[in-house]
Design a protein around this motif. Structure first.
Motif, PDB file in Angstrom:
ATOM      1  N   CYS A  33       1.041  -1.063   0.085  1.00  0.00           N
ATOM      2  CA  CYS A  33       0.073  -0.030  -0.089  1.00  0.00           C
ATOM      3  C   CYS A  33       0.772   1.190  -0.011  1.00  0.00           C
ATOM      4  O   CYS A  33       2.011   1.187   0.332  1.00  0.00           O
ATOM      5  CB  CYS A  33      -0.727   0.096   1.386  1.00  0.00           C
ATOM      6  SG  CYS A  33      -2.072  -1.297   1.209  1.00  0.00           S
ATOM      7  N   SER A  35       0.248   3.955   2.031  1.00  0.00           N
ATOM      8  CA  SER A  35       0.396   4.205   3.347  1.00  0.00           C
ATOM      9  C   SER A  35      -0.422   3.185   4.074  1.00  0.00           C
ATOM     10  O   SER A  35      -1.351   2.627   3.393  1.00  0.00           O
ATOM     11  CB  SER A  35      -0.077   5.733   3.626  1.00  0.00           C
ATOM     12  OG  SER A  35      -1.287   5.910   2.972  1.00  0.00           O
ATOM     13  N   LYS A  36      -0.222   3.282   5.470  1.00  0.00           N
ATOM     14  CA  LYS A  36      -1.024   2.362   6.293  1.00  0.00           C
ATOM     15  C   LYS A  36      -2.289   2.915   6.852  1.00  0.00           C
ATOM     16  O   LYS A  36      -1.962   4.073   7.714  1.00  0.00           O
ATOM     17  CB  LYS A  36      -0.048   1.528   7.469  1.00  0.00           C
ATOM     18  CG  LYS A  36      -0.771   0.812   8.183  1.00  0.00           C
ATOM     19  CD  LYS A  36      -0.787  -0.659   7.445  1.00  0.00           C
ATOM     20  CE  LYS A  36      -1.656  -1.657   8.439  1.00  0.00           C
ATOM     21  NZ  LYS A  36      -1.632  -3.104   7.768  1.00  0.00           N
ATOM     22  N   CYS A  37      -3.332   2.761   6.671  1.00  0.00           N
ATOM     23  CA  CYS A  37      -4.602   3.385   7.246  1.00  0.00           C
ATOM     24  C   CYS A  37      -4.713   3.002   8.820  1.00  0.00           C
ATOM     25  O   CYS A  37      -4.373   1.855   9.369  1.00  0.00           O
ATOM     26  CB  CYS A  37      -5.986   2.951   6.534  1.00  0.00           C
ATOM     27  SG  CYS A  37      -5.895   3.166   4.575  1.00  0.00           S
ATOM     28  N   TYR A  39      -6.915   2.365  10.899  1.00  0.00           N
ATOM     29  CA  TYR A  39      -7.984   1.128  11.491  1.00  0.00           C
ATOM     30  C   TYR A  39      -7.478  -0.378  10.612  1.00  0.00           C
ATOM     31  O   TYR A  39      -7.906  -1.139  11.245  1.00  0.00           O
ATOM     32  CB  TYR A  39      -9.296   1.653  10.813  1.00  0.00           C
ATOM     33  CG  TYR A  39      -9.494   1.599   9.231  1.00  0.00           C
ATOM     34  CD1 TYR A  39      -9.689   0.442   8.569  1.00  0.00           C
ATOM     35  CD2 TYR A  39      -9.310   2.981   8.651  1.00  0.00           C
ATOM     36  CE1 TYR A  39      -9.797   0.664   7.219  1.00  0.00           C
ATOM     37  CE2 TYR A  39      -9.386   3.095   7.387  1.00  0.00           C
ATOM     38  CZ  TYR A  39      -9.666   1.989   6.706  1.00  0.00           C
ATOM     39  OH  TYR A  39      -9.712   2.036   5.245  1.00  0.00           O
ATOM     40  N   CYS A  40      -6.343  -0.354   9.804  1.00  0.00           N
ATOM     41  CA  CYS A  40      -6.336  -1.455   8.989  1.00  0.00           C
ATOM     42  C   CYS A  40      -5.571  -2.597   9.813  1.00  0.00           C
ATOM     43  O   CYS A  40      -4.464  -2.418  10.203  1.00  0.00           O
ATOM     44  CB  CYS A  40      -5.488  -1.111   7.783  1.00  0.00           C
ATOM     45  SG  CYS A  40      -5.199  -2.639   6.640  1.00  0.00           S
ATOM     46  N   PHE A  42      -5.185  -5.597   8.144  1.00  0.00           N
ATOM     47  CA  PHE A  42      -4.991  -6.378   6.820  1.00  0.00           C
ATOM     48  C   PHE A  42      -3.537  -6.793   6.783  1.00  0.00           C
ATOM     49  O   PHE A  42      -2.737  -5.859   7.276  1.00  0.00           O
ATOM     50  CB  PHE A  42      -5.357  -5.964   5.748  1.00  0.00           C
ATOM     51  CG  PHE A  42      -6.988  -5.685   5.556  1.00  0.00           C
ATOM     52  CD1 PHE A  42      -7.725  -6.601   6.390  1.00  0.00           C
ATOM     53  CD2 PHE A  42      -7.549  -4.675   4.946  1.00  0.00           C
ATOM     54  CE1 PHE A  42      -9.102  -6.148   6.453  1.00  0.00           C
ATOM     55  CE2 PHE A  42      -8.918  -4.556   5.076  1.00  0.00           C
ATOM     56  CZ  PHE A  42      -9.633  -5.451   5.846  1.00  0.00           C
ATOM     57  N   SER A  44      -1.011  -5.939   5.092  1.00  0.00           N
ATOM     58  CA  SER A  44      -0.619  -4.839   4.024  1.00  0.00           C
ATOM     59  C   SER A  44       0.616  -4.047   4.453  1.00  0.00           C
ATOM     60  O   SER A  44       0.970  -3.768   5.834  1.00  0.00           O
ATOM     61  CB  SER A  44      -1.640  -3.814   3.870  1.00  0.00           C
ATOM     62  OG  SER A  44      -1.955  -3.117   5.097  1.00  0.00           O
ATOM     63  N   GLY A  82      -5.759  -7.185  -1.299  1.00  0.00           N
ATOM     64  CA  GLY A  82      -4.604  -6.850  -0.653  1.00  0.00           C
ATOM     65  C   GLY A  82      -4.695  -5.991   0.503  1.00  0.00           C
ATOM     66  O   GLY A  82      -5.677  -6.578   1.281  1.00  0.00           O
ATOM     67  N   GLY A  83      -3.945  -5.214   1.088  1.00  0.00           N
ATOM     68  CA  GLY A  83      -3.031  -4.159   0.043  1.00  0.00           C
ATOM     69  C   GLY A  83      -3.873  -3.798  -0.711  1.00  0.00           C
ATOM     70  O   GLY A  83      -4.944  -3.586  -0.701  1.00  0.00           O
ATOM     71  N   THR A  84      -3.162  -3.285  -1.614  1.00  0.00           N
ATOM     72  CA  THR A  84      -3.874  -2.413  -2.645  1.00  0.00           C
ATOM     73  C   THR A  84      -3.183  -2.794  -4.005  1.00  0.00           C
ATOM     74  O   THR A  84      -2.475  -2.628  -4.810  1.00  0.00           O
ATOM     75  CB  THR A  84      -3.236  -0.840  -2.573  1.00  0.00           C
ATOM     76  OG1 THR A  84      -3.568  -0.374  -1.558  1.00  0.00           O
ATOM     77  CG2 THR A  84      -4.053  -0.055  -3.632  1.00  0.00           C
ATOM     78  N   ASN A 117      -8.221   1.247  -4.912  1.00  0.00           N
ATOM     79  CA  ASN A 117      -8.201   2.684  -3.961  1.00  0.00           C
ATOM     80  C   ASN A 117      -8.675   3.588  -5.061  1.00  0.00           C
ATOM     81  O   ASN A 117      -8.066   3.763  -6.258  1.00  0.00           O
ATOM     82  CB  ASN A 117      -7.063   2.897  -3.383  1.00  0.00           C
ATOM     83  CG  ASN A 117      -6.872   2.336  -2.058  1.00  0.00           C
ATOM     84  OD1 ASN A 117      -8.013   1.668  -1.510  1.00  0.00           O
ATOM     85  ND2 ASN A 117      -5.685   2.185  -1.541  1.00  0.00           N
ATOM     86  N   ARG A 154      -7.182   8.315   4.580  1.00  0.00           N
ATOM     87  CA  ARG A 154      -7.336   7.815   3.232  1.00  0.00           C
ATOM     88  C   ARG A 154      -6.533   8.754   2.392  1.00  0.00           C
ATOM     89  O   ARG A 154      -6.456   9.962   2.708  1.00  0.00           O
ATOM     90  CB  ARG A 154      -8.912   7.631   2.786  1.00  0.00           C
ATOM     91  CG  ARG A 154      -9.692   6.707   3.742  1.00  0.00           C
ATOM     92  CD  ARG A 154      -8.955   5.447   3.537  1.00  0.00           C
ATOM     93  NE  ARG A 154      -9.318   4.728   2.075  1.00  0.00           N
ATOM     94  CZ  ARG A 154      -8.977   3.817   1.830  1.00  0.00           C
ATOM     95  NH1 ARG A 154      -8.605   2.769   2.643  1.00  0.00           N
ATOM     96  NH2 ARG A 154      -9.060   3.052   0.544  1.00  0.00           N
TER      97      ARG A 154
HETATM   98  S1  SF4 Z   1      -5.040  -2.384   2.723  1.00  0.00           S
HETATM   99 FE1  SF4 Z   1      -6.459  -0.883   2.296  1.00  0.00          FE
HETATM  100  S2  SF4 Z   1      -7.087  -0.192   4.520  1.00  0.00           S
HETATM  101 FE2  SF4 Z   1      -5.015  -1.229   4.721  1.00  0.00          FE
HETATM  102  S3  SF4 Z   1      -3.475  -0.139   4.482  1.00  0.00           S
HETATM  103 FE3  SF4 Z   1      -3.945  -0.538   2.495  1.00  0.00          FE
HETATM  104  S4  SF4 Z   1      -5.383   0.904   1.637  1.00  0.00           S
HETATM  105 FE4  SF4 Z   1      -5.497   1.141   3.842  1.00  0.00          FE
END
Ligand code: SF4
Length: 399
Positions: A33, A35-37, A39-40, A42, A44, A82-84, A117, A154
């Motif tokens: 990704c 950047s790291k959100c 709340y995430c 996952f 990533s 993902g990820g993205t 995204n 975001r």
């Molecule tokens: S996987 Fe989605 S929610 Fe998680 S950091 Fe990447 S863009 Fe953000």
């Protein structure tokens, strides 16, 4: 409140052997990704650079390994998650799709989804991704409010997100998007306005997730420091009911806890998970299920890559699931669906008798309370019961 973040005609009840004639699903994980959100949780990761050729070669090798383990099947869906994955070079996406349908003959109506995204950079790639074979896109719009998008970390604003949605609708036959609701301080009135706007865009599918504070995330740290409080569970339950009513009134009724679609527009790929079909999972941290055998791949991108380069696959663990574990998984996944589960099918998959799968006395008690519906061998959680899904599962699923 249920954890809403996790993956209509009832499926026929096949014999265990009959499962081999069901189309399989393929999941491909792209772990990077921008950047790291906050709340995430996952799998990533942010990396300054990615060796694209090495990643393409490794994903193709990991795919070939799974194809050899699951021969003579038809491919019903592919999902790039993902990820993205919208950051993947379209040529890599095309190479993976070509290889997958070379390994497994594709269903005529194969569904090939990519999570994207909604930034302008990624929207500019949509034409090439459609050309590569993607026919369904799931956009991470997440909110229709610039202030909230900033708080969620975001990279896009509302105008940019909606422009990407327009581009997606121009290029792909099927489009879904995600929103996160039950945010701190969110009122039913504010959510009604935002959801009404979302429903006006005319997509065939919507994924609407309640914000949950996951351990290890930046949000978890901020909540622990007292920087903000999650929405009260009762207020979240009210928004959940409101969401079900509004989506049903707009023709996109819920078919799973968090997923809503026009009839026939459900995510076929995710239905394979929820109906406990077979799926191959490749890429870092991906899980798979092959006829009762569970696979999980190395989670950290660099470790997965090294493993594939050394061994031809990225598998960390591979285990035969005992009958009870299969039954529990099938029930936990299937009862998330509006269609519920066919207990005779789960009995066939697991080799257990129906009264070994669920506590039937508890199920009948919950049915009297209006939380479950039992019709012959079909067991369904009612709308009222969906709010209490985790508690219901704990009560009925035999340990
Ligand atoms: S996987 Fe989605 S929610 Fe998680 S950091 Fe990447 S863009 Fe953000």
């Amino acid at each position: 409140m249920v954890d809403a973040r996790h993956p209509h005609a009832p499926a026929p009840a096949p014999s265990p052997e009959g499962r081999e004639s069901e189309a399989i699903a393929l999941y491909i994980h792209w772990p990077f990704c921008v950047s790291k959100c906050p709340y995430c949780d996952f799998n990533s990761h942010v990396r300054e650079s990615v060796d694209q050729q090495a990643w393409r070669d490794a994903l193709l090798r990991d795919l070939a390994h799974e194809a050899a383990e699951l021969p003579d099947r038809q491919l019903g869906s592919i999902f790039f998650g993902g990820g993205t994955p919208s950051l993947m070079p379209p040529a890599t996406v095309a190479a993976l799709i070509d290889a997958a349908v070379h390994h497994w003959p594709a269903a005529d109506d194969i569904e090939i989804t990519l999570e994207a995204n909604p930034s302008s950079v990624e929207a500019a790639r949509f034409a090439d991704l459609a050309q590569a074979g993607i026919n369904r896109v799931s956009l991470g719009l997440q909110a229709l409010d610039d202030r909230v998008l900033g708080w969620l970390g975001r990279a896009h604003g509302v105008a940019e997100g909606l422009a990407a949605l327009d581009t997606a609708q121009a290029h792909f036959g099927r489009v879904s998007f995600d929103l996160i609701y039950a945010r701190p301080g969110q009122t039913p009135e504010a959510w009604a306005t935002e959801l009404g706007r979302a429903l006006s865009f005319g997509t065939e599918h919507l994924s609407l997730y309640q914000l949950t504070i996951e351990p290890g995330t930046q949000f978890a740290t901020r909540v622990a420091k007292g920087e903000f409080e999650p929405l009260d569970p009762d207020a979240g339950a009210e928004l959940f009911e409101q969401t079900r009513a509004a989506t049903a009134a707009s023709g996109l009724a819920a078919y799973e806890v968090s997923n809503h679609a026009r009839p026939g527009a459900e995510s076929r790929h995710n239905l394979t998970y929820w109906r406990y079909g077979n799926y191959a999972g490749i890429g870092p941290g991906a899980h798979g299920r092959r006829d009762g055998r569970a696979t999980v791949r190395r989670r950290k991108p660099e470790n997965w890559l090294t493993r594939v380069q050394a061994s031809g696959h990225g598998i960390e663990r591979e285990d035969d699931l005992p009958p009870r574990a299969r039954a529990q998984e099938a029930l936990l996944m299937g009862l998330r669906l509006t269609e519920g589960v066919d207990l005779s099918r789960i009995a066939a998959i697991s080799g257990l008798a129906i009264d070994q799968l669920v506590d039937l006395a508890a199920a009948d008690r919950l049915a009297l309370q209006g939380l479950l519906i039992r019709d012959g061998n079909r067991l369904t959680v009612s709308d009222a019961g969906m709010l209490l899904l985790d508690a219901i599962l704990a009560e009925i699923v035999a340990a």
